[in-house]
Design an enzyme around this catalytic site. Structure first.
Site, short mmCIF file in Angstrom:
data_model
loop_
_atom_site.label_atom_id
_atom_site.label_comp_id
_atom_site.label_asym_id
_atom_site.label_seq_id
_atom_site.Cartn_x
_atom_site.Cartn_y
_atom_site.Cartn_z
N HIS A 14 80.06 17.94 17.04
CA HIS A 14 79.57 19.27 17.41
C HIS A 14 79.01 19.99 16.18
O HIS A 14 79.77 20.56 15.41
CB HIS A 14 80.71 20.11 17.99
CG HIS A 14 81.12 19.68 19.36
ND1 HIS A 14 80.57 20.23 20.49
CD2 HIS A 14 82.00 18.76 19.78
CE1 HIS A 14 81.11 19.67 21.56
NE2 HIS A 14 81.99 18.77 21.16
N CYS A 56 77.49 16.00 21.83
CA CYS A 56 78.70 15.41 22.39
C CYS A 56 78.41 14.75 23.74
O CYS A 56 77.68 13.77 23.79
CB CYS A 56 79.82 16.46 22.47
SG CYS A 56 81.45 15.72 22.67
N GLU A 88 77.60 22.71 16.10
CA GLU A 88 77.88 24.14 16.23
C GLU A 88 79.34 24.47 15.96
O GLU A 88 79.75 25.61 16.01
CB GLU A 88 77.44 24.62 17.63
CG GLU A 88 78.41 24.35 18.77
CD GLU A 88 78.46 22.91 19.27
OE1 GLU A 88 77.97 22.01 18.56
OE2 GLU A 88 79.02 22.68 20.36
#
Lengths: 261, 251
Positions: B231, B118, B233
Site C-alpha cells: 500500500h 493490493c 498510501e
C-alpha cells in the site's frame, strides 16, 4: 520482517483516554493530535479503539475516526462495537485498513467467517482482552478468560480456546491485551504471550504493560510477538516511538527507519 | 434548476471540486464543458476496502481526485486507481455489479494510466484463486496464488518490508520511467496480503520482495498499467512518492 511498533489510542467520547486494568480512565488528549504526534515520531501503525461502543451498544463516531485517519499515511486498525459486515465497511470507509472484533464475535463467532469471506482474513483482527483466572495457590496452572466490552465483562470463554477457534474461523491477526497488565507500565504478560505464540500462525500483537525498550525486546525476541502495542508510555511522554526504536536497535532488533523529511 | 438538461447535473459521486454549491448552478450551457473532469484521477469505488488513504494521498499531488462508481465518470478520467483490500472474488464481483469490468479494460487498452493497489493489483492479472477460481481483468498474463507455506514466517504477510529491482536483471533501466523512479533500492513499504502476484512474463515484474525465504513480485506492470502489492498510501512519505509520480504520469 521488521517488528512493528504500534501506538494505541483508546477513544471515549471526543477524547483519547487511558486507564489502568482498563479502569479509572483519564483524558489524554485529542485523537487527531495524538495520531499526528505518533505518525511523526515514526510509529509503524496505529490502533484506534472506541472502548465504550460495545458497552453502550452504539456505533462509534465515524467522523472522529476519520479525523484520525486524516493524519496518517501508515496502517490503521480500528475497532469498537462491531456487530456486522456493514459496521466493518463503515470503519473501512472511515480510513481503517483492519478492523478489530471482540465483544459481538464472542457470542456470534459466525461474524468472523462472514467478515473474512467479505474482506479477506488480513483485514480482520481478533481483539482479545485476556484476564487471569484461577492462578492462585492450589488452583492449578494459570488460565485466562476472554473479557469483552472494553475489558469489563466476562464472556465465560477460555481466552486460549477462543483464540484457537477464531484462528480456525480465519482471523488474520491477534491483538492480545492483558487486562491485568494494561496501563501498569511493568512489562508485558510474558506467560500469556507464550501461551498464544505457541500456536498462533498469524501475526501476534501484544498489548498491555509496555514499559521501556527492554520490555519490547523481551516481547519480540523471547516472546515471539510480531508487534508491540504501546499506549501509556507514549501518552505520558516517558518514551517516544523514535527512542523506543533506538533502544530496540541497540538490542539488535532492526526497526523501520523513517526518512527525515 | 428544473429547466436544465439532465446531463448538466453532475453525478453525485463526483468530487466536491465539480459540484457547484447549492443554488449556484450557472445556467449557461457552455459552462458545462468546464465542469467536465477532463484531467481527473478517478479512484474506482467498487465496494471493497479502504479508499480513504488513497484519496488523501493522491489529493496531496493532484487537485482533481474523485471517487466514483459511475461508468461515465470513469470513462472521462485521465487516470484510474483501483484500490482495494479483500478477496479476489469480492473485488471482481464489485466491479461486475457496477458494470465496470469493460470500462476498466477499455481504459487500460486506450493507454490510460491505471494504478492497482493490493487487491487492485491482483485484479490486473488473468486469474485469482482465493475462495475458488476467478477471472481477473487480464492486463497481464498470470495468476494470483496463495502464499506457499513458509518455513519460518507467518501469513498473512503483514508489515513493513523492502522492495528491490528484480534479481533476474531484466530491468537494466531499473525503475526509470515507472512511478518508482528515484526510490531507494530497499525502500520499506507496508504489505498486508495472503496471496501473491504471479505474472507469467518476468518482464512484467518491476520490483520484488522477499519474505520467509520466498521472493515474489511486489510491483508489476506493463506500459500504462502498474500494480503494487503493498500500500503506497500506507507506506509513509516514501510510499507517497509513488503516488506523486503516478499523478505526474497521468498529467
Amino acid at each position: 520482517m521488521k517488528p512493528r511498533i504500534i501506538a494505541r489510542l483508546d477513544i471515549k467520547g471526543p477524547n483519547v483516554v487511558k486507564g489502568i486494568h482498563t479502569e479509572g480512565l483519564r483524558v489524554i488528549g485529542k485523537p487527531s493530535d495524538l495520531a499526528r504526534k505518533y505518525y511523526q515520531q515514526g510509529a509503524d501503525e496505529l490502533v484506534v479503539m472506541d472502548i465504550v461502543a460495545s458497552l453502550y451498544g452504539r456505533s462509534p463516531d465515524f467522523d472522529l475516526m476519520r479525523s484520525v485517519a486524516d493524519e496518517l499515511f501508515i496502517p490503521l486498525t480500528m475497532g469498537g462495537g462491531i456487530q456486522s459486515v456493514q459496521d466493518i465497511n463503515n470503519f473501512l470507509r472511515a480510513g481503517a485498513d483492519k478492523v478489530a472484533i471482540n465483544t459481538y464475535a464472542t457470542r456470534h463467532p459466525e461474524l468472523i467467517s462472514e467478515a473474512v469471506k467479505q474482506f479477506g482474513s488480513q483485514c480482520i483482527v481478533l481483539s482479545v482482552e485476556a484476564k487471569r483466572t484461577g492462578s492462585g495457590p492450589g488452583s492449578g496452572p494459570v488460565r485466562w478468560e476472554a473479557y469483552t466490552d472494553g475489558g469489563r465483562e466476562h464472556s465465560g470463554l477460555d481466552a486460549i480456546e477462543w483464540i484457537k477457534k477464531a484462528l480456525d474461523l480465519g482471523v488474520g491477526e491477534v491483538l492480545l491485551t492483558s487486562v491485568d497488565f494494561d496501563g501498569t507500565r511493568k512489562g508485558f504478560d510474558m506467560e500469556l504471550l507464550a501461551a498464544v505464540a505457541a500456536f498462533a500462525q498469524v501475526p501476534l500483537v501484544i498489548h498491555g504493560g509496555a514499559k521501556d525498550p527492554k520490555s519490547l525486546t523481551q516481547a519480540l525476541k523471547d516472546g515471539h510477538a510480531d508487534a508491540v502495542c504501546c499506549a501509556s508510555i507514549l501518552h505520558y511522554d516517558e518514551w517516544t516511538v523514535e527512542n523506543l526504536k533506538k533502544g530496540l536497535e541497540a538490542d539488535g532488533i532492526p526497526t523501520r527507519h523513517v526518512p527525515s523529511p | 434548476m428544473a429547466s436544465l438538461p439532465d446531463t448538466f447535473l453532475a453525478p453525485k459521486t463526483w468530487g466536491q471540486a465539480y459540484l457547484p454549491a447549492s443554488g449556484q448552478v450557472c445556467p449557461l450551457p457552455s459552462i458545462k464543458l468546464l465542469l467536465l473532469p477532463m484531467s481527473s484521477i478517478v479512484i474506482i469505488d467498487y465496494g471493497v476496502g479502504n479508499i480513504h488513504s488513497a484519496m488523501k494521498g493522491l489529493k496531496r499531488f493532484a487537485s482533481d481526485v474523485v471517487l466514483s462508481e459511475d461508468p461515465a465518470v470513469i470513462r472521462a478520467a485521465s487516470a484510474l486507481v483501483l484500490p482495494g483490500q479483500g478477496a479476489f472474488e469480492a473485488g471482481m464481483e464489485g466491479l461486475r455489479k457496477r458494470g465496470l469490468i469493460d470500462e476498466v479494460k477499455n481504459a487500460g487498452k486506450s493507454g490510460k494510466p491505471i494504478l492497482g493497489i493490493c487487491l487492485g493489483a491482483q485484479l490486473l492479472l488473468e486469474r485469482g484463486h482465493e475462495f475458488g477460481d476467478w477471472e481477473g481483468l487480464g492486463f497481464m498474463q498470470g495468476e494470483v496464488v496463495r502464499f506457499p507455506a513458509l518455513k519460518n514466517e507467518k501469513t498473512p504477510h503483514m508489515g513493513w518490508n523492502s522492495i528491490h529491482t528484480p534479481a533476474a536483471g531484466l530491468r537494466p533501466a531499473g525503475w526509470k520511467g515507472t512511478p518508482l523512479e528515484g526510490l531507494k533500492e530497499g525502500s520499506e513499504m507496508y504489505f498486508i496480503h495472503s496471496y501473491i502476484l504471479q505474472p507469467k512474463n518476468p518482464e512484467h515484474v518491476i520490483a520484488e520482495t522477499t519474505y520467509g525465504g520466498l521472493t515474489f513480485p511486489s510491483v508489476i506492470g506493463t506500459g500504462n498499467i502498474i500494480g503494487c502489492q503493498f500500500h503506497p498510501e500506507k507506506s509513509g512519505e516514501t510510499g507517497l512518492q509513488i503516488l506523486k509520480q503516478f499523478v505526474e504520469m497521468a498529467a
